[in-house]
Design a protein around this motif. Structure first.
Motif, PDB file in Angstrom:
ATOM      1  N   ASP A  98       0.835  -1.204   0.000  1.00 39.21           N
ATOM      2  CA  ASP A  98       0.000   0.000   0.000  1.00 39.21           C
ATOM      3  C   ASP A  98       0.871   1.256   0.000  1.00 39.21           C
ATOM      4  O   ASP A  98       0.628   2.206  -0.760  1.00 39.21           O
ATOM      5  N   VAL A 101       2.522   1.933  -3.420  1.00 42.30           N
ATOM      6  CA  VAL A 101       1.634   2.558  -4.413  1.00 42.30           C
ATOM      7  C   VAL A 101       1.419   4.034  -4.083  1.00 42.30           C
ATOM      8  O   VAL A 101       1.444   4.902  -4.966  1.00 42.30           O
ATOM      9  N   GLU A 102       1.236   4.331  -2.793  1.00 42.88           N
ATOM     10  CA  GLU A 102       1.057   5.736  -2.384  1.00 42.88           C
ATOM     11  C   GLU A 102       2.297   6.564  -2.721  1.00 42.88           C
ATOM     12  O   GLU A 102       2.202   7.719  -3.166  1.00 42.88           O
ATOM     13  N   TYR A 105       2.284   7.473  -6.379  1.00 35.69           N
ATOM     14  CA  TYR A 105       1.366   8.582  -6.649  1.00 35.69           C
ATOM     15  C   TYR A 105       1.973   9.920  -6.205  1.00 35.69           C
ATOM     16  O   TYR A 105       1.847  10.931  -6.898  1.00 35.69           O
ATOM     17  N   CYS A 126       0.880  -3.979  -7.267  1.00 39.51           N
ATOM     18  CA  CYS A 126      -0.490  -4.122  -7.799  1.00 39.51           C
ATOM     19  C   CYS A 126      -0.896  -5.590  -7.840  1.00 39.51           C
ATOM     20  O   CYS A 126      -2.060  -5.934  -7.594  1.00 39.51           O
ATOM     21  N   LEU A 131      -4.764  -4.942  -7.249  1.00 45.96           N
ATOM     22  CA  LEU A 131      -5.186  -3.628  -7.734  1.00 45.96           C
ATOM     23  C   LEU A 131      -5.044  -3.592  -9.255  1.00 45.96           C
ATOM     24  O   LEU A 131      -4.160  -2.929  -9.818  1.00 45.96           O
ATOM     25  N   ALA A 133      -6.973  -2.222 -11.439  1.00 46.74           N
ATOM     26  CA  ALA A 133      -7.266  -0.898 -11.994  1.00 46.74           C
ATOM     27  C   ALA A 133      -6.027  -0.003 -11.945  1.00 46.74           C
ATOM     28  O   ALA A 133      -5.709   0.711 -12.905  1.00 46.74           O
ATOM     29  N   VAL A 134      -5.296  -0.040 -10.821  1.00 40.27           N
ATOM     30  CA  VAL A 134      -4.078   0.767 -10.694  1.00 40.27           C
ATOM     31  C   VAL A 134      -3.016   0.264 -11.671  1.00 40.27           C
ATOM     32  O   VAL A 134      -2.309   1.048 -12.321  1.00 40.27           O
ATOM     33  N   ARG A 136      -3.525  -1.091 -14.512  1.00 41.38           N
ATOM     34  CA  ARG A 136      -3.891  -0.656 -15.864  1.00 41.38           C
ATOM     35  C   ARG A 136      -3.584   0.833 -16.060  1.00 41.38           C
ATOM     36  O   ARG A 136      -3.244   1.258 -17.164  1.00 41.38           O
ATOM     37  N   GLU A 137      -3.712   1.617 -14.984  1.00 46.66           N
ATOM     38  CA  GLU A 137      -3.296   3.029 -15.071  1.00 46.66           C
ATOM     39  C   GLU A 137      -1.804   3.112 -15.429  1.00 46.66           C
ATOM     40  O   GLU A 137      -1.389   3.908 -16.283  1.00 46.66           O
ATOM     41  N   MET A 138      -1.006   2.293 -14.733  1.00 44.46           N
ATOM     42  CA  MET A 138       0.429   2.282 -15.019  1.00 44.46           C
ATOM     43  C   MET A 138       0.682   1.843 -16.457  1.00 44.46           C
ATOM     44  O   MET A 138       1.540   2.398 -17.157  1.00 44.46           O
TER      45      MET A 138
END
Length: 703
Positions: A98, A101-102, A105, A126, A131, A133-134, A136-138
């Motif tokens: 966690d 990932v933070e 960001y 991820c 995660l 969705a995260v 896929r953002e990457m």
């Protein structure tokens, strides 16, 4: 150097910090170097190289708190991409996904552009946190940068991330976008491993062959450790043991990971003696080696041997003294299904106690296995309690409890849980979720709710109907007596092997509703597709016997004999005082067999005096009713219940498991015994649970 008066530079400091990270007393020496650097001004804003080396040293020494303090004490704007990457890597390697990932960001928000190392470090977080969705953002960020998109390490991490989320098709798309000339061995390994984890063994074998023959890559130990499970499982691959020779010729036979994979392969092939010989060659086995051997025992059904291995691993000795290997989360996750398989809650509670004492019970995978174990042992309240205490749940955890409620005949509760799951956002319903939910509707007679769920499945959740899901819908309709609609569902499917589950389910419904016409159609289709499967013959025999068509029943049995097909014998087991006691129909091998038969005989006579009438339609042979009654009296589940009554404390619940469906007569007899003896009886068959109390069953006689 200092004694001679030479000043320490930042380059010297980097070398010293690297040395500290490899020393047993590195933490003390590293902090001394840190203090010297502060006093000497070697960590000023321009010297990021030294700062990053210090951060890396704390990480290598496992001093994550120190690393985070150091990182946080610096103004974020002063950190370069290497500093951010180091911190993200530290957090991922320390299991703080966690926070990793933070941090990513935060890095992007401050205008520091991520590079290939950033994504290669962050994408595994991820995977571990599910995660998608995260991730896929990457992926989207990577696609916009041509240089990143061509980076083999980033592509490998993306392949691994998609494969972990069971998106193997998307993983292959990423893999194919990188030309063979740009692929590194790690990327091939990631794709092969993704196929193996998804059970796509033939695809893994084809890709392995392409990698070696066409792309010219030489497989490494990681490749072979990934490939061996596919070799073991693939029915199309004949040279299973020849792979061992290939491993030896490649000089990999002494590699710990390859040895573990070989042990696993031989155990799955039923050659546990070979697996033990390989284990004996491992120099001081670690927890992974022990877990591999334990898994092999569980896969072969030798659960008691698995528990013995756990005791041995904790007593392992080195030449210089005692050093037991502590079971970890994987050990517990391996043992718990064995307890569930044997309906042995006492052993399961021992494992649960160990998990609590070692803070493993909050692990989502261990928690899911505990929920499953208690449910399959008939302890639904304990299963639900473990579920409620978990700090985090995933799709598997929700699926396990939905399936549990369904198996216990609590369809309403199962559907309420399904609604909670979709509302919570903790997990996305997948194919297994719908199989569990539809099975729950079937066991509880919730026909319209089940059909509503089926029709909304793809529209609302994007889950396509599979052959197994079609079979669940056939079961819902078939149990409700809507056989023509069930038949229409089966015939609407693509013809071939994918229809097997649906035809088999329809055949079972025809037995239940004594429909000879449709039963014959279903049986003939099944015997074309699976002529060696004994259960198809047995169900057809049952249909003919119930209809009094003894000649046709005899012909089916004759057909079985001609093909050499043998019906699986009924077997039931019960756990008492930590030991598993097995009984087969007409049991004579158990040490207490005579005592059990005597007890069952007395129960039989008392039940008949109280109005019990044997259901002789459950006997598939043409004989007189007296002989049929004698056969029924010796069914394995009755004998196991009788043994439980003999050996368990007064008032204790009797828990019995059976490898086949419970027959109508044993179901009725258990109801009588529960009332007559004022005992709760929990009987688990191959499909569901039956809780008998005061002459009634939890299934409401709808099973």
């Amino acid at each position: 150097m200092l004694a001679d008066g030479h000043p320490l530079t930042s380059f010297t400091l980097v070398s010293v910090l690297l040395a500290c990270s490899h020393l047993p007393a590195g933490a003390r020496l590293g902090r001394e170097a840190h203090a010297y650097a502060l006093k000497s001004g070697l960590l000023h804003a321009q010297e990021r190289f030294a700062f990053n080396a210090l951060l890396s040293m704390y990480a290598r020494l496992g001093l994550v708190d120190d690393a985070q303090t150091l990182f946080g004490a610096t103004a974020p704007g002063r950190n370069d991409v290497v500093t951010w990457n180091t911190m993200i890597s530290v957090l991922v390697q320390s299991g703080l996904f966690d926070e990793a990932v933070e941090t990513l960001y935060d890095m992007v928000a401050l205008g520091v552009p991520p590079d290939g190392v950033t994504f290669a470090s962050a994408l595994p977080a991820c995977s571990r946190l599910e995660l998608l969705a995260v991730g896929r953002e990457m992926h989207a960020y990577v696609i916009k940068d041509g240089e990143l998109a061509a980076n083999s390490f980033v592509a490998s991490a993306l392949v691994d991330m998609y494969a972990t989320h069971e998106q193997v098709g998307k993983a292959r798309q990423v893999f194919d976008m990188v030309p063979d000339s740009g692929k590194q061995l790690g990327m091939w390994n990631a794709m092969i491993c993704g196929y193996v984890q998804a059970g796509m063994d033939e695809e893994a074998l084809r890709l392995f062959a392409w990698m070696e023959a066409e792309a010219g890559f030489v497989p490494c130990e990681t490749t072979m450790a990934s490939m061996l499970p596919a070799c073991a499982r693939s029915e199309a691959f004949d040279g299973k043991e020849a792979v061992h020779g290939y491993v030896v010729k490649r000089g990999m036979a002494d590699n710990r990971f390859v040895q573990n994979a070989l042990m696993d392969m031989y155990a799955r092939l039923g050659k546990t003696d070979v697996a033990h010989r390989i284990f004996a060659m491992v120099d001081l086995p670690d927890v992974v080696s022990w877990n591999t051997l334990i898994t092999g025992c569980v896969v072969q059904g030798n659960v008691n041997d698995a528990f013995q291995l756990v005791r041995e691993m904790q007593q392992q000795e080195e030449e210089d003294g005692f050093t037991g290997v502590a079971p970890n989360a994987i050990t517990l996750m391996t043992l718990l299904p064995g307890c569930a398989m044997l309906a042995a809650p006492a052993k399961g509670k021992e494992i649960h106690g160990y998990a609590v004492r070692h803070s493993l019970d909050t692990d989502v995978a261990v928690g899911s296995a505990l929920v499953d174990m208690y449910a399959k042992c008939g302890c639904l309240p304990l299963s639900s309690a473990v579920f409620d205490r978990l700090p985090r749940r995933n799709t598997i955890t929700w699926n396990v409890l939905i399936m549990a409620y369904g198996m216990h005949g609590l369809g309403g509760e199962a559907m309420a849980l399904f609604d909670r799951m979709t509302a919570s956002g903790e997990g996305s319903p997948n194919e297994v979720t719908f199989i569990a939910a539809l099975a729950a509707c079937s066991h509880s007679g919730m026909v319209e709710r089940g059909l509503e769920l089926f029709h909304a499945m793809e529209r609302d959740h994007g889950v396509s109907a599979t052959p197994e899901i079609h079979a669940c819908v056939v079961d819902i309709l078939g149990r409700a007596g809507r056989l023509d609609e069930a038949y229409a569902i089966v015939t609407s499917m693509e013809a071939g092997e994918q229809q097997v589950s649906a035809w088999s389910t329809l055949l079972g419904a025809c037995r239940l509703h004594k429909n000879v016409r449709l039963g014959e159609i279903a049986a003939e289709r099944l015997l074309e597709l699976e002529p060696e499967e004994a259960s198809h013959y047995a169900l057809l025999c049952n249909i003919y016997s119930a209809a009094g068509e003894w000649s046709k029943s005899a012909e089916v049995r004759s057909r079985m004999r001609r093909r050499g097909v043998a019906k699986e014998p009924g077997c039931s087991w019960i756990e008492l005082d930590g030991a598993i006691h097995r009984f087969t129909a007409g049991e004579s091998a158990h040490p207490a067999s005579a005592e059990v038969h005597e007890r069952m005989g007395a129960l039989w006579e008392e039940m008949r005096r109280q109005g019990y009438a044997p259901d002789t339609s459950c006997v598939l042979h043409d004989m007189d009713d007296g002989d049929k009654a004698a056969v029924l009296r010796c069914h394995s589940e009755k004998l196991a219940i009788a043994f439980g009554l003999l050996r368990s404390p007064a008032g204790a619940t009797i828990r019995v498991a059976k490898n086949l469906r419970v027959c109508n007569d044993c179901h009725e007899a258990a109801k009588f015994m529960s009332k007559m003896l004022d005992r709760d009886i929990v009987l688990r068959d191959v499909r569901r649970f039956h809780h008998f109390r005061q002459g009634k069953c939890s299934c409401g006689d709808f099973w």
